[in-house]
Design an enzyme around this catalytic site. Structure first.
Site, PDB file in Angstrom:
ATOM      1  N   GLU A 162       0.868  -1.168   0.000  1.00  0.00           N
ATOM      2  CA  GLU A 162       0.000   0.000   0.000  1.00  0.00           C
ATOM      3  C   GLU A 162       0.906   1.219   0.000  1.00  0.00           C
ATOM      4  OE1 GLU A 162      -3.589   2.056   2.666  1.00  0.00           O
ATOM      5  OE2 GLU A 162      -2.373   0.437   3.510  1.00  0.00           O
ATOM      6  N   GLU A 213      -8.767  10.718   4.943  1.00  0.00           N
ATOM      7  CA  GLU A 213      -8.974   9.921   6.146  1.00  0.00           C
ATOM      8  C   GLU A 213      -9.189  10.871   7.324  1.00  0.00           C
ATOM      9  OE1 GLU A 213      -6.391   5.872   5.760  1.00  0.00           O
ATOM     10  OE2 GLU A 213      -5.238   7.708   6.040  1.00  0.00           O
TER      11      GLU A 213
END
Length: 242
Positions: free
Chosen positions: A137, A222
């Site tokens: 990621e 986020e």
């Protein structure tokens, strides 16, 4: 860093449609917009996300959120994913140009949130993000407010890529490794780069194999705590093989 199982994709989108369900998604042109309130159970609040428009390889959208409690827990990753910047092996990737212009229309005092790319690499050409198919990621934090930190620990400072300076964080999550480039000089609200420059750096210095495939490019935010209205004026990304 997040689970996206159970996404409830809905019908093909029209401009200015707002998503309110925790895992609602909407496809328009080359992009899919998803709410992905994967960490909502750790907080109190809510979020909605609105598709404004798509044109070719570009999209404009907006997300409004308010979250409280558990200030160190991510509550969501409202994001868009490209349907074309994927499926190419790094050894055969010629370029992956991208640009992103965004702004906070409003934000409460002391918000804790990032604005970030979430890029997924794996051993096969196809694979859902944050799944058993994921090997790496790759996050690129264009903003990180309130003292939040990526997964793992900071391993390298002063990395120069795409005309900006980054600090690199590294750590494991589930079955994949997380490598996060965090802006060393505050918010980057107008960003333009070739993502292949980041991949090349990771291949040369962090042991990422050229056999990895680009499985997904996502961008979004986020939030941890606070409230904000984040407007993506425009985001674009493509990828081409050699």
């Amino acid at each position: 860093m997040r689970s996206i199982f159970g996404l409830a994709a809905i019908a093909s989108s029209v401009a200015a449609q707002t998503l309110t369900g925790a895992f609602d998604c909407m496809t328009s042109g080359q992009f899919t917009l998803c709410q992905n309130l994967w960490g909502a159970s750790a907080g109190v609040g809510g979020q909605n996300s609105t598709l404004i428009s798509t044109s070719g390889d570009s999209i404009s959208w907006e997300t409004k959120w308010t979250w409280a409690n558990n200030q160190n827990n991510v509550k969501s990753y409202a994001n868009v994913e490209s349907s074309v910047a994927k499926g190419i092996q790094l050894s055969n990737l010629a370029s992956a140009p991208t640009s992103w212009s965004w702004t906070y229309k409003t934000q409460s005092s002391g918000i804790r949130a990032d604005v970030s790319y979430d890029i997924w690499l794996g051993n096969s050409a196809n694979g859902a993000p944050a799944s058993t198919a994921s090997s790496f990621e790759i996050m690129i934090w264009l903003s990180g407010k309130g003292g939040i930190q990526p997964v793992g620990s900071q391993t390298t400072t002063g990395v120069s890529i795409a005309g900006h300076t980054w600090n690199l964080w590294k750590g494991p999550n589930a079955n994949w490794e997380v490598l996060s480039f965090v802006s060393a000089n505050g918010d980057i609200t107008d960003f333009s780069a070739d993502l292949n420059d980041f991949f090349t750096y990771l291949i040369d210095t962090q042991g990422v194999s050229t056999s990895m495939f680009l499985q997904a490019v996502q961008t979004g935010t986020e939030p941890f705590t606070g409230s904000a209205d984040l407007l993506i004026n425009s985001f674009s990304v493509t990828a081409s093989a050699k």
